[in-house]
Structure formats: C-alpha cells, structure tokens
Design a protein around this motif. Structure first.
Motif, PDB file in Angstrom:
ATOM      1  N   THR A   1       0.524   5.417   1.095  1.00 37.87           N
ATOM      2  CA  THR A   1      -1.004   6.108   1.544  1.00 37.87           C
ATOM      3  C   THR A   1      -0.173   7.628   1.394  1.00 37.87           C
ATOM      4  O   THR A   1       1.024   8.040   1.318  1.00 37.87           O
ATOM      5  CB  THR A   1      -0.755   5.755   3.044  1.00 37.87           C
ATOM      6  OG1 THR A   1       0.291   6.320   3.732  1.00 37.87           O
ATOM      7  CG2 THR A   1      -1.088   4.413   3.194  1.00 37.87           C
TER       8      THR A   1
ATOM      9  N   SER B   1      -9.292  -7.621  -2.853  1.00 38.11           N
ATOM     10  CA  SER B   1      -7.651  -7.354  -3.007  1.00 38.11           C
ATOM     11  C   SER B   1      -6.769  -8.420  -2.324  1.00 38.11           C
ATOM     12  O   SER B   1      -5.989  -8.897  -2.710  1.00 38.11           O
ATOM     13  CB  SER B   1      -7.327  -5.853  -2.768  1.00 38.11           C
ATOM     14  OG  SER B   1      -8.103  -5.009  -3.537  1.00 38.11           O
TER      15      SER B   1
ATOM     16  N   LEU C   1       0.925  -1.192   0.025  1.00 34.89           N
ATOM     17  CA  LEU C   1       0.015  -0.087   0.114  1.00 34.89           C
ATOM     18  C   LEU C   1       0.916   1.119   0.062  1.00 34.89           C
ATOM     19  O   LEU C   1       1.833   1.245   0.632  1.00 34.89           O
ATOM     20  CB  LEU C   1      -0.888   0.005   1.063  1.00 34.89           C
ATOM     21  CG  LEU C   1      -2.062  -1.099   1.393  1.00 34.89           C
ATOM     22  CD1 LEU C   1      -2.791  -1.195   2.638  1.00 34.89           C
ATOM     23  CD2 LEU C   1      -2.793  -1.181   0.300  1.00 34.89           C
TER      24      LEU C   1
ATOM     25  N   VAL D   1       3.992  -0.786   3.851  1.00 32.43           N
ATOM     26  CA  VAL D   1       3.192   0.298   3.597  1.00 32.43           C
ATOM     27  C   VAL D   1       4.089   1.538   3.422  1.00 32.43           C
ATOM     28  O   VAL D   1       5.087   1.430   3.998  1.00 32.43           O
ATOM     29  CB  VAL D   1       2.175   0.587   4.811  1.00 32.43           C
ATOM     30  CG1 VAL D   1       1.065   1.863   4.238  1.00 32.43           C
ATOM     31  CG2 VAL D   1       1.212  -0.807   4.933  1.00 32.43           C
TER      32      VAL D   1
ATOM     33  N   GLU E   1      -7.244   2.742  -5.773  1.00 26.38           N
ATOM     34  CA  GLU E   1      -7.580   3.036  -4.546  1.00 26.38           C
ATOM     35  C   GLU E   1      -8.459   1.987  -3.738  1.00 26.38           C
ATOM     36  O   GLU E   1      -9.508   1.602  -4.380  1.00 26.38           O
ATOM     37  CB  GLU E   1      -8.283   4.357  -4.565  1.00 26.38           C
ATOM     38  CG  GLU E   1      -8.550   5.007  -2.943  1.00 26.38           C
ATOM     39  CD  GLU E   1      -9.272   6.251  -2.791  1.00 26.38           C
ATOM     40  OE1 GLU E   1      -9.741   6.602  -1.796  1.00 26.38           O
ATOM     41  OE2 GLU E   1      -9.563   6.961  -3.943  1.00 26.38           O
TER      42      GLU E   1
ATOM     43  N   SER F   1      -1.799  -1.017  -4.132  1.00 26.23           N
ATOM     44  CA  SER F   1      -3.096  -0.059  -4.125  1.00 26.23           C
ATOM     45  C   SER F   1      -2.553   1.125  -3.334  1.00 26.23           C
ATOM     46  O   SER F   1      -1.396   1.220  -2.554  1.00 26.23           O
ATOM     47  CB  SER F   1      -4.198  -0.826  -3.427  1.00 26.23           C
ATOM     48  OG  SER F   1      -5.443   0.009  -3.711  1.00 26.23           O
ATOM     49  N   THR F   2      -3.816   2.071  -3.046  1.00 25.33           N
ATOM     50  CA  THR F   2      -3.382   3.289  -2.299  1.00 25.33           C
ATOM     51  C   THR F   2      -4.434   3.425  -1.150  1.00 25.33           C
ATOM     52  O   THR F   2      -5.672   2.721  -1.202  1.00 25.33           O
ATOM     53  CB  THR F   2      -3.534   4.578  -3.193  1.00 25.33           C
ATOM     54  OG1 THR F   2      -4.690   4.689  -3.606  1.00 25.33           O
ATOM     55  CG2 THR F   2      -2.514   4.439  -4.231  1.00 25.33           C
ATOM     56  N   LEU F   3      -4.214   4.250  -0.151  1.00 19.86           N
ATOM     57  CA  LEU F   3      -5.194   4.466   0.823  1.00 19.86           C
ATOM     58  C   LEU F   3      -4.855   5.924   1.070  1.00 19.86           C
ATOM     59  O   LEU F   3      -3.794   6.455   1.097  1.00 19.86           O
ATOM     60  CB  LEU F   3      -4.908   3.693   2.050  1.00 19.86           C
ATOM     61  CG  LEU F   3      -5.705   2.041   2.304  1.00 19.86           C
ATOM     62  CD1 LEU F   3      -5.174   1.541   3.696  1.00 19.86           C
ATOM     63  CD2 LEU F   3      -7.148   2.379   2.211  1.00 19.86           C
TER      64      LEU F   3
ATOM     65  N   ALA G   1      -2.159   2.842   7.985  1.00 19.08           N
ATOM     66  CA  ALA G   1      -2.777   2.167   7.070  1.00 19.08           C
ATOM     67  C   ALA G   1      -3.434   0.896   7.618  1.00 19.08           C
ATOM     68  O   ALA G   1      -4.508   0.294   7.112  1.00 19.08           O
ATOM     69  CB  ALA G   1      -1.947   1.842   5.866  1.00 19.08           C
TER      70      ALA G   1
END
Length: 573
Positions: free
Chosen positions: A328, A409, A326, A452, A399, A421-423, A431
């Motif tokens: 972020t 996911s 991830l 992350v 996202e 992915s992104t958060l 995260a």
C-alpha cells in the motif's frame, strides 16, 4: 570592465577574499584573450571560473556593503502577474527579475546596486516602488531564460544547431515510426528529442510540459521532486505538443478530451518507452511523459532499501504457498516496483506466474503478463477469472479497485494461489479496513490475508558529496531521537555536487511498515476491529512504523532527518 566589477573586486581585496596574485593572474588571462577575440572574458568571470571565488560571494560583498538583502534565486519562482508587469526586454536590458510584490512595492533581483539609473527606470516603467535585492548576474540571466523563454535569436540558433547527441548517447525513433517526421519539422523533432534525452540522462521519471498563460513550462521529476528546466518560447508550444502527439500515435486534431499513447525511442543502444498523457487545460494541452527504462529496473530486494531483518521477513512472506499479500501507499511510492522485485525473487522454473496490469509497464522474463483493456471487456475481474483456468502458482493483480476484483483475488488465495496486489491506503493496518469498506466480509479478509506492507520513497544522500554534520536539537526532536541514539550515530547530508545537480541527493530507497498477521490479529480482523486497535496490537508485537524505519535509515547514513519527516506522519505515543 563595469564600475560594479571594479568596485566588487576592490571590496574582495579589502576583505581578504581575493589575493593580489589571483587578481594579477586573472588580468593576465583576460589580456591573453583580448588580442584573440572581440569579446574577451570579464575579469570577474575569470576569477569565478579559475580562482575558486563564487559569484554568490561577490554578490554578498555588494549586499553587505550597501545594506541590501540577498536573494537565493533557486527559491524564486516566476509569477505570471509579475512577469506581465516586467516584460522580457526590460528584464534583459537591466539584468533584473521580479521576485515578489507587496501593494505598491515590488522586490526585484538585480546584480549591480551601483546602477541607480536602472533602478529608477524600472520604478518609472512599473509605476511601483522598487525594492532591489542582490543576486549574481549569471543566476538572474538563467532565470530570465528559464521563465520568460529564450530570445528569438538564441532559440533560432538552438533550433539550427541543436544536436541530439551528448557523449555517446544518441536518441532515435524506430525506423518507419511516426516519430520520423518531415524535413521541415526536423528542428522541432530535435528539440523534443533533446528534452527527452536530457530527462533520461538526469534520471527523471517524468517529463511535464505545461502551457501557462505567458510561458511554456518544462519540468522533470527527479527522485520524486519536480525540477524546472529552461523553458522553450511560448511560440513553439503548439508545434512541440503536436510533434509529441504524432510520435505517440494519438490524434492531433482532438484537443477537447484527454488522450493516452506511447512513444518508443532508443538512447544509444538502450530501448526506452514513454507513456504519454495529454490533458486539455485553459492555455493548451498539458503533456506528461512517463519514462519507462526497460533495463533500468533493479529487481533485487536489497536495492529497494530493505535492511537485513526486514528483507528476511519479506522473503519469508512472499515464499508462502498461498494467501494474499498487499503493498500500500500513494501514487508514486514504488508499489509496482516492489511487486516486480517480489516476482523476480520467487520466479523459478517450477512455478507459473501470471500478472494482470493496467498498463504493463515493464516486461519481465519468464512471466505471463496480461494488460487490462476495459474497452474490449478485459477488466481486472474478467482477466482474473480467465487466469485461474491457466493453473498459475502465483498471481499479481496490479490494483484492487472494487469488490468484484477483491473477492476473486481472495477466493484465489484461498484455493492454493499466492496473490500479490496493491491498495491505496496511508498505512499497513489501514488496508484491512479498506478491504472491508470495499465490501469484503471480515472473515474472508482474516483467513486470506498474510501480510500488508506500506511504503514511501525517500531520497538517498549523494555518495560523492556525503559529509557528516551535527543536527540541531529541533531536528533531533522531530524524529524523537534520543541523546543515546544521537551520541552513537554519525548523521550525514549531501553538500551538493555535479553528480547530484547540487541537490545533495541521488536515487531513492524505500522505508517500510510490515504488518504480518497471526492468530491474534486474525481474530481481531474477524471481529472487525478498527485500524487503530490493529495498529496498537501490531506495534505491541514488534511492528515498526514507516517513521521508525526511516529513523533507522537516518542513523545508518542512508538519508536525512528532513527527508523522513517530510514523507511520514508522526507516530502516536
């Protein structure tokens, strides 16, 4: 030559700022032009242009002589209330700009303190006490054009003469597109193109056209900072917004709801996409155009700002065979660019990569990119389900917004896929808490999450005007810089030049916080430990915070103390 010009030139001679030989040479230059034109240059202007004396130096001489304050016009922002009190025609007539108001007194920037009649006339018209402050005439005039808009005559001349070419750059719309327009619209089209072209040449990421009560404001976001440019007259607002909406293929009849569209243009031979968003406001529709330069995306990890040790860590993480990674950060922190760079690094002929994005911003060679289309049921979750049937090795989800997308996911990462992915969280350990808050079971997070990375973008010092300086103790304390670190480092800052438009910065690079899981951290995630405990444990195991990474980049001369402090939170002791 005005009395103020005579006075300030004599002051400059008396103070040693101006040498007699310079004055004689400037007088000769003015005399040369006097016989050739009815509007010869002013002596002060020649001294500024050709003899290395700045208009601010002349203004400071006047301010000191008359015991008046000097104002930096770059820090003065227009107030609709003050501009309504001081109309454009008077601002032009007296070369004056309203700065601030305090009760029955108004601070007004002027360039000629000897013109007592002008100050009295302003006070009489405003029915307020006028407190004059000094600024160069050129800066006041530029502010008048920028905030009041250009006058009718100069704007009409601009619309007749404006060219969409600058150097070798020419901006055009694709043949047969809605952007071509009718011949009668040509001046407006050229003005819109000029705004787009200038934004592209200045490396802007966004163009903001904002209707205000008395003016139509245009701003560019350059290196993450909004910069106001010359405003078109308010009377052109409707025509310009309509032209942009036509180019973006969105309805010009609908003014009550937000709309989105795209514009494709070519600058020289380079294709540029603009993602257009319109939003109804109280004074008209606000337009934001996001510039997507297909060729301008640097995909190498070093270009993102990684130092060698962090780059090695990143290369190891993204080369793992499965798991969840991830990135972020807030909107505009470069998360998508980082993920594209990761995909570019691991994109090999023996691997299949699929992305699902909302929207697809950049086309990447050799990668299957799926756009989200919620209106036809193509959500992140539905796209993910279908993508898994395509047997990919690597998946990028634009996202993670909801539990359904998060669960699919994670299930993909547990069945032999590497998922990026992104958060939206403020730091890397946060995260974990965010995923659990969405509804993902802690044991799923602990078994799937590999790392992350939180990031922010900091402006880089302009390489052309970079210069060494000694920070004061307050600056050193703001980043907890030790005496030993300060002794061994050479601190840099930008002096300001044409290359960076006198900001001292050009381009941006990331500062990072990389949270890598291991057996101990996985056990804490399984036990639903809070963010602060995860952060403390990760730091004890060697994780650097974003502020600490920013400090490293200050000490290497990449950016400034001020930049790092402004975009990071102080680390808890």
């Amino acid at each position: 030559m005005t009395s103020a010009d005579d006075f300030v030139i004599q002051l400059a001679l008396d103070k040693g700022l101006l040498k007699p030989a310079q004055l004689a040479a400037a007088r000769l230059r003015v005399a040369e032009h006097t016989d050739l034109t009815t509007n010869p240059p002013k002596l002060v202007d020649v001294l500024v242009a050709e003899h290395g004396i700045s208009s601010k130096q002349f203004a400071k001489l006047l301010a000191d002589e008359f015991g008046m304050s000097m104002v930096d016009m770059t820090n003065v922002r227009a107030s609709s209330e003050l501009m309504a009190l001081l109309p454009r025609n008077l601002a032009v007539k007296f070369t004056a700009f309203p700065v601030s108001r305090d009760g029955h007194s108004m601070r007004v920037a002027i360039s000629d303190p000897l013109d007592v009649d002008a100050i009295d006339s302003l006070s009489h018209f405003l029915k307020l006490s006028v407190e004059p402050v000094i600024a160069p005439a050129s800066e006041i005039k530029a502010h008048i054009d920028r905030f009041y808009g250009k006058d009718e005559e100069s704007m009409d001349q601009l619309l007749n003469d404006i060219s969409t070419s600058s150097g070798n750059d020419v901006i055009t719309a694709p043949k047969g597109s809605e952007g071509e327009g009718d011949a009668g619209d040509a001046p407006i089209i050229k003005l819109v193109y000029q705004i787009i072209l200038e934004a592209f040449q200045r490396r802007a990421s966004d163009i903001h056209l904002e209707p205000l009560e008395k003016r139509f404001r245009v701003r560019y976001r350059i290196d993450g900072v909004l910069v106001e440019v010359d405003n078109p007259p308010k009377r052109l607002q409707l025509a310009m917004i309509s032209r942009i909406k036509i180019m973006a293929n969105i309805s010009i009849a609908e003014k009550r709801i937000p709309q989105d569209g795209r514009i494709q243009v070519t600058v020289g031979s380079k294709p540029i996409d603009l993602r257009v968003s319109s939003l109804p406001t109280g004074h008209g529709e606000s337009i934001v155009m996001r510039i997507l330069d297909k060729e301008g995306l640097q995909l190498g990890l070093p270009q993102l700002g990684f130092l060698s040790d962090d780059q090695a860590t990143m290369e190891r993480i993204i080369s793992l065979p499965d798991g969840l990674f991830l990135v972020t950060g807030p909107t505009g922190s470069g998360k998508t660019t980082t993920l594209y760079s990761c995909l570019h690094f691991i994109n090999k002929p023996d691997r299949k990569l699929i992305t699902v994005e909302d929207p697809v911003e950049y086309q990447l060679s050799g990668i299957n990119q799926v756009p989200v289309r919620a209106e036809v049921g193509m959500t992140f979750a539905n796209a993910l389900r279908s993508m898994l049937r395509q047997a990919p090795n690597i998946i990028m989800v634009g996202e993670i917004r909801d539990l359904e997308t998060a669960e699919i996911s994670i299930n993909a990462s547990l069945t032999g896929h590497m998922v990026f992915s992104t958060l939206h969280t403020n730091d890397a350990p946060g995260a974990v808490t965010r995923m659990i808050d969405i509804g993902v079971k802690p044991f799923l997070v602990s078994t799937s999450l590999r790392a992350v990375m939180a990031q922010r973008l900091t402006r880089k010092i302009c390489p052309r005007c970079k210069q060494a300086y000694v920070p004061d103790p307050r600056e050193l304390r703001s980043l907890n810089i030790t005496a030993q670190q300060a002794t061994n480092a050479t601190f840099m800052k930008g002096g300001g030049c044409d290359n960076c438009h006198n900001t001292g910065y050009r381009g941006r690079a990331g500062i990072f916080e990389i949270f890598v899981t291991n057996d101990e951290l996985q056990r804490m995630i399984y036990e639903n430990a809070g963010t602060s405990r995860l952060r403390d444990k990760a730091r004890a195991q060697g994780m650097r915070t974003m502020r600490e990474d920013g400090l490293r980049k200050v000490l290497t001369g990449m950016t400034t103390i001020e930049e790092v402090v402004s975009i990071t939170v102080g680390d808890a002791t």
